[in-house]
Design an enzyme around this catalytic site. Structure first.
Site, PDB file in Angstrom:
ATOM      1  N   THR A  39       0.347  -0.885   0.030  1.00 18.57           N
ATOM      2  CA  THR A  39       0.318   0.077  -0.433  1.00 18.57           C
ATOM      3  C   THR A  39       0.980   1.263  -0.024  1.00 18.57           C
ATOM      4  O   THR A  39       2.010   0.430   0.629  1.00 18.57           O
ATOM      5  CB  THR A  39      -1.047   0.266   1.340  1.00 18.57           C
ATOM      6  N   SER A  40       0.132   2.189   0.262  1.00 16.49           N
ATOM      7  CA  SER A  40       1.194   3.090  -0.646  1.00 16.49           C
ATOM      8  C   SER A  40       1.461   4.064   0.376  1.00 16.49           C
ATOM      9  O   SER A  40       2.547   4.662   0.696  1.00 16.49           O
ATOM     10  CB  SER A  40       0.070   4.651  -1.387  1.00 16.49           C
ATOM     11  N   THR A  41       0.830   4.268   1.277  1.00 15.46           N
ATOM     12  CA  THR A  41       0.884   4.999   2.700  1.00 15.46           C
ATOM     13  C   THR A  41       0.564   3.906   3.970  1.00 15.46           C
ATOM     14  O   THR A  41       0.269   2.922   4.231  1.00 15.46           O
ATOM     15  CB  THR A  41       0.051   6.169   3.037  1.00 15.46           C
ATOM     16  N   GLN A  75      -3.008   2.699   5.359  1.00 13.67           N
ATOM     17  CA  GLN A  75      -4.035   1.943   4.817  1.00 13.67           C
ATOM     18  C   GLN A  75      -3.798   0.419   4.911  1.00 13.67           C
ATOM     19  O   GLN A  75      -3.258  -0.364   4.122  1.00 13.67           O
ATOM     20  CB  GLN A  75      -3.623   1.722   3.333  1.00 13.67           C
ATOM     21  N   SER A  91       6.044   4.220  -1.267  1.00 15.85           N
ATOM     22  CA  SER A  91       5.087   4.446  -1.890  1.00 15.85           C
ATOM     23  C   SER A  91       5.649   3.640  -3.136  1.00 15.85           C
ATOM     24  O   SER A  91       6.953   3.351  -2.380  1.00 15.85           O
ATOM     25  CB  SER A  91       5.481   6.091  -2.241  1.00 15.85           C
TER      26      SER A  91
END
Length: 186
Positions: free
Chosen positions: A9-11, A14, A39
């Site tokens: 996941t990017s952050t 999440q 990221s």
């Protein structure tokens, strides 16, 4: 042959998305799942470790192509490397179907779908830029608040302080100080 999963996941906030990916990869038969919250443009140590872990005959499983790669070129480069090493790529969610690149038709589909995904992202970013420009014209988009007070920078410079000291005193980046002073970086 082992199925090895990779989830991202990017952050860091999440968590549910990452847990869902791990769950789906495990349900698909992944013996091990490498996962990280980072990221796609940052260094991805778990991806690097996952790719190094894979052996001839293994299959790398991901839920979606964008969890694995930054762009079409990146995805195709990773796929080419896996293919050379005798490793398959399994994408669990490609329009409701699984895509297993151990056959030529799936490889073609991967290339086409990755290109379409990149195109969609570029169109979305273009629309976003247009929306921001329109909002600016309408006076509704003011940008972020300034993090630096130019008057304070100039006052400290007048006292003979250098950009690095000014930046430290004001708790801002040196580049911000340089921007206010209008001088090239040291």
């Amino acid at each position: 042959m082992a199925i090895i999963g990779y989830a991202r996941t990017s952050t860091t906030d999440q968590v549910a998305g990452l847990e869902a990916q791990v769950r789906d990869l495990t349900a698909a038969g992944s013996e091990r799942v490498f996962n990280e919250r980072v990221s796609s443009v940052a260094t991805r140590p778990q991806l690097r470790e996952c790719l190094a872990y894979l052996r001839d005959g293994d299959v790398l499983a991901v839920t979606k192509p964008d969890r694995l790669a930054r762009s079409t070129a990146d995805l195709l480069s990773i796929h080419a490397d896996l293919t050379k090493r005798g490793v398959g790529l399994l994408i669990l969610s490609m329009g409701g179907e699984r895509l297993d690149t151990r056959n030529p038709t799936a490889t073609l589909m991967l290339t086409i779908l990755a290109g379409v995904a990149t195109w969609e992202r570029e169109i979305m970013l273009e629309r976003q830029r247009e929306g921001i420009e329109k909002a600016k014209e309408d006076g509704k988009y003011l940008g972020r608040k300034a993090t630096i007070d130019p008057a304070k920078v100039l006052a400290l410079k007048a006292q003979g302080l250098g950009p690095a000291v000014i930046a430290k005193r004001l708790g801002v980046a040196r580049s911000s100080v340089y921007r206010v002073l209008g001088v090239p970086k040291e």
